[in-house]
Design an enzyme around this catalytic site. Structure first.
Site, PDB file in Angstrom:
ATOM      1  N   SER A   1      44.796 -51.786 -90.674  1.00  0.00           N
ATOM      2  CA  SER A   1      45.211 -50.403 -90.805  1.00  0.00           C
ATOM      3  C   SER A   1      46.095 -50.921 -92.319  1.00  0.00           C
ATOM      4  O   SER A   1      46.853 -51.759 -91.987  1.00  0.00           O
ATOM      5  CB  SER A   1      45.242 -49.251 -90.226  1.00  0.00           C
ATOM      6  N   ASP A   2      45.988 -49.387 -92.889  1.00  0.00           N
ATOM      7  CA  ASP A   2      46.583 -49.236 -94.334  1.00  0.00           C
ATOM      8  C   ASP A   2      47.967 -48.406 -93.207  1.00  0.00           C
ATOM      9  O   ASP A   2      47.280 -48.166 -92.252  1.00  0.00           O
ATOM     10  CB  ASP A   2      46.328 -48.560 -95.316  1.00  0.00           C
ATOM     11  N   TYR A   3      48.160 -47.896 -93.658  1.00  0.00           N
ATOM     12  CA  TYR A   3      50.285 -47.687 -93.056  1.00  0.00           C
ATOM     13  C   TYR A   3      49.697 -46.265 -92.803  1.00  0.00           C
ATOM     14  O   TYR A   3      49.733 -45.576 -93.499  1.00  0.00           O
ATOM     15  CB  TYR A   3      50.996 -47.762 -94.327  1.00  0.00           C
ATOM     16  N   ASN A   4      49.969 -46.138 -91.317  1.00  0.00           N
ATOM     17  CA  ASN A   4      49.074 -45.318 -90.486  1.00  0.00           C
ATOM     18  C   ASN A   4      47.954 -44.303 -90.956  1.00  0.00           C
ATOM     19  O   ASN A   4      47.843 -42.974 -90.408  1.00  0.00           O
ATOM     20  CB  ASN A   4      49.956 -43.477 -90.940  1.00  0.00           C
ATOM     21  N   ALA A   5      46.604 -45.255 -91.444  1.00  0.00           N
ATOM     22  CA  ALA A   5      46.068 -44.865 -91.281  1.00  0.00           C
ATOM     23  C   ALA A   5      44.806 -44.640 -90.317  1.00  0.00           C
ATOM     24  O   ALA A   5      44.167 -43.385 -90.409  1.00  0.00           O
ATOM     25  CB  ALA A   5      45.123 -46.062 -92.498  1.00  0.00           C
TER      26      ALA A   5
END
Ligand code: BGC
Length: 723
Positions: free
Chosen positions: A264-268
């Site tokens: 996933s992207d950062y904190n997504a």
């Protein structure tokens, strides 16, 4: 993806059989470490979480010693001894910075793209890194979007080739080698089409645009064996990509055959709550896992939410195991089970580091695009002995780094001032910033103007700061920021009165809207952000030590209102050039760009002639040969770049006016000529029919060859497709 060794497959199944739920979720979790003077810390967590198997992967851990220590805790102090995967954004270099991807795209040279990725991989691996969140493959036709600098520019064709080269460079031929790192193709998909160029905004593109423009670079990365893919932060027609099962499990895995890891992207994952599709971390985690996300980057949703989601029946253990299997398989492919310390085991030699800096200088010089050059203002005359270097980017070493600097030392970057002084040791170099990059203070302009009175030429270094492009850096006014236009206009007036040339060098992460500057400067260069060797590379071009060869991989608009402006537009029923009121145009601005895709001058003067297309009638199995003669009628040795476009004259789906099919290069001495040959396999002329399925239609195709996408500059030929 290459199949696993049988012993690795057995090891993974045995491990899955022994792992607790927490240990499994640890493997599906990546947490951010940052480095303090006393050692690494893990944001919101502790090293003990690695020991307890709750964290199986890290990002942003810098330095071989820190990486080794964390790896030691994982391998020697956790129950199962599973090695960590350590990721970092090594986007355009690690300690040695190369130009960012958009600037590198200007080389139109896959070999160079692969080489810089290989060197970045070596350098990052020597710091214990095993994964980079690159290449970024988002096609962008909107200079307002700050992340345009991180990607290939406006052409999917370029994006495909960049994808192949970067995956090859980062991963090498053996992913387990101590110098190879896993590549992560990002951000799937169509992030570059955010509404109005506004960061993180919704994306709503047609299925055709998705398949013609945004998916192909990812398809190329997958067929090149990319280890991992990162979905975009954005939603696609209302479905956040982090929860987009149809795109991730359907399009990416089933249709494109991707078998690697989805990170996933950062904190997504947690942000699915903000998107409005999940009530809490439990639902967010369940949605992401169901969509196929294997690793939750930093949000903690998998760790906290999946145990509850499992109890509630929102996910199954089989789904969790499937992701654990993929993550462990990647760790095996990286050779981490065999030797978790292989990356970062030995320091690099001084010769390797020096060689890398030479490469950085060469690539930076080749990325610079000479946009205008009136009356041969460049290269600077060899007997120049008084030069004024003006502008806020003239002595701005740290800004030269561009948007991602990984572990680079801000002090190790070469400013233009330093580079010019080194290149012209006999000359007096007068320097003044005049104004800041941003801000309203004009008090320094007067002193800068005085320098014009002493000098034989002025080099104006203008543009954006390093953090004005990249993530979270959309601009509604992609022009010169602060009071730089005021400075430039004053300098142009003063120098004009004394008839001395003003060379404007733009440092920028996007095309800037500067028609006034293009009209008035004696020469204009797009230097983008050249990286650690910036000053030397700029000096190489200005003095003629290197001959400019960069070509813009993105169209430069004349006005914000023209955006998006790109070479692949369709004609429409009332084309722009029909010459009457009711044609596709503006009443207050031209439809022409400031600079076309592919534009870039050299210090030579090239004439293209005699376009040959053989055979002129071809079957699907043929490869057509396209040849054009090139003559350097100028006075300096230079490299010409030749683009091959096609235009389907009639098709069931309205065809783009130009489609890029090839790029060739030739270097010629003055007065010499040569031939550029481009090969076009007929099957590459397939397009998506009305049903979005690939089809090769019979009929006539225009072949257009020339130095840029400016139609008037193209030679035209014809090819008949017989199916
Ligand atoms: C960016 C990604 C990057 C990630 C990790 C995110 O904010 O969108 O491109 O890889 O952070 O640093």
């Amino acid at each position: 993806m290459r199949t696993l060794k049988p012993q690795d497959a057995r090891r993974i199944e045995a491990l899955i059989g022994r792992m607790t739920l927490t240990e499994k979720l640890g493997q599906l979790t990546m947490m951010a470490a940052s480095h303090t003077v006393t050692g690494p810390v893990i944001t919101g967590h502790s090293v003990d979480d690695i020991r307890r198997g709750r964290i199986g992967n890290l990002l942003n851990l810098i330095g071989a010693a820190a990486a080794r220590e964390m790896q030691r805790v994982a391998v020697e102090e956790s129950r199962l001894g599973l090695p960590l995967m350590i990721g970092l954004d090594v986007i355009h270099g690690h300690r040695t910075l190369f130009p960012p991807p958009l600037a590198e795209a200007a080389l139109f040279d896959p070999q160079a793209w692969a080489l810089t990725a290989r060197e970045a991989a070596r350098e990052a691996a020597a710091d214990g890194i095993s994964m980079t969140f690159a290449p970024m493959l988002d096609v962008s036709r909107d200079p307002r979007w700050g992340r345009t600098i991180e990607g290939p520019g406006e052409s999917a064709w370029v994006g495909e080739r960049l994808a192949q080269a970067k995956v090859r460079g980062f991963q090498g031929t053996d992913l387990a080698a101590a110098e190879s790192i896993a590549a992560v193709a990002k951000h799937f998909c169509a992030y570059g089409a955010v509404t109005a160029g506004r960061e993180y905004a919704s994306v709503d593109v047609s299925d055709r645009a998705l398949l013609e423009v945004h998916v192909p670079p990812f398809a190329a990365a997958v067929s090149s064996g990319v280890a991992a893919v990162m979905p975009a932060f954005t939603d696609l027609a209302g479905i956040p990509m982090t929860a987009h099962g149809a795109m991730l499990r359907g399009r990416l895995r089933r249709q494109l055959g991707f078998e690697g890891v989805l990170v996933s992207d950062y904190n997504a994952v947690a942000e699915l709550i903000q998107h409005g599709v999940a009530a809490d971390l439990v639902e967010a985690a369940a949605l992401a896992l169901a969509a196929g996300i294997d690793i939750d980057m930093v949000s903690g949703a998998y760790l906290q939410g999946l145990p509850v989601a499992l109890e509630r029946g929102l996910v199954t253990l089989a789904q969790i195991d499937e992701s654990v299997r993929r993550v462990l398989a990647l760790k095996a492919r990286l050779g981490l089970f065999e030797d978790p310390y292989r990356r970062g085991a030995s320091a690099e030699s001084a010769a390797a580091v020096a060689g890398r800096r030479r490469l950085a200088r060469d690539v930076a010089a080749r990325s610079i695009v000479l946009l205008t050059n009136r009356e041969g203002a460049l290269p600077l005359s060899t007997d120049i002995h008084r030069l004024a270097l003006i502008g806020p980017l003239a002595d701005a070493a740290a800004e030269m780094r561009g948007p991602w600097w990984s572990a680079a030392d801000p002090e190790a970057q070469i400013s233009v001032l330093t580079g010019i002084r080194a290149a012209l040791p006999q000359a007096q170099i007068f320097h003044a910033s005049g104004v800041e990059i941003v801000g309203a203070d004009e008090s320094g302009i007067a002193a800068a103007l005085e320098l014009c009175d002493e000098a034989q030429a002025v080099v104006l270094c203008l543009g954006e700061g390093a953090t004005m492009s990249g993530e979270a850096a959309s601009r509604a006014h992609p022009q010169l920021p602060g009071r730089q236009q005021e400075l430039a206009e004053a300098v142009l007036r003063r120098a004009g009165a004394r008839s001395i040339p003003v060379i404007a060098v733009l440092f920028c992460g996007r095309p800037l809207i500067v028609p006034w500057l293009a009209e008035r400067a004696s020469a204009l260069l797009a230097a983008w952000f050249p990286g650690c060797e910036a000053g030397h590379a700029v000096a190489d071009i200005l003095t003629g030590r290197a001959s400019p060869s960069g070509r813009t991989p993105i169209t430069w608009p004349r006005a914000v209102g023209q955006i998006p402006l790109y070479f692949e537009q369709r004609s429409g029923g009332r084309p722009t050039d029909s010459g009457n009121t009711f044609s596709s145009r503006y009443i207050d601005e031209s439809t022409e760009p400031l600079f076309h895709f592919g534009h870039g001058l050299t210090y030579g003067h090239f004439n293209l002639s005699c376009l040959r297309v053989t055979p002129e009638s071809a079957n699907p199995s043929d490869t057509v040969q396209i040849r054009v003669d090139v003559e350097n009628q100028g006075e300096r040795r230079a490299q010409e770049t030749v683009f091959l476009f096609t235009h389907r004259l009639k098709s069931r789906v309205a065809p783009p006016l130009l489609e890029l099919r090839g790029v060739g290069k030739i270097t010629l001495d003055p007065g010499t000529r040569g031939t550029v040959t481009l090969l076009l396999p007929v099957m590459e002329l397939q397009s998506l029919g009305p049903d979005l399925e690939p089809t090769l239609e019979p009929g006539a195709i225009e072949i257009l060859v020339g130095p840029s996408a400016a139609r008037a500059s193209l030679l035209t030929g014809r090819l008949e497709i017989v199916t």
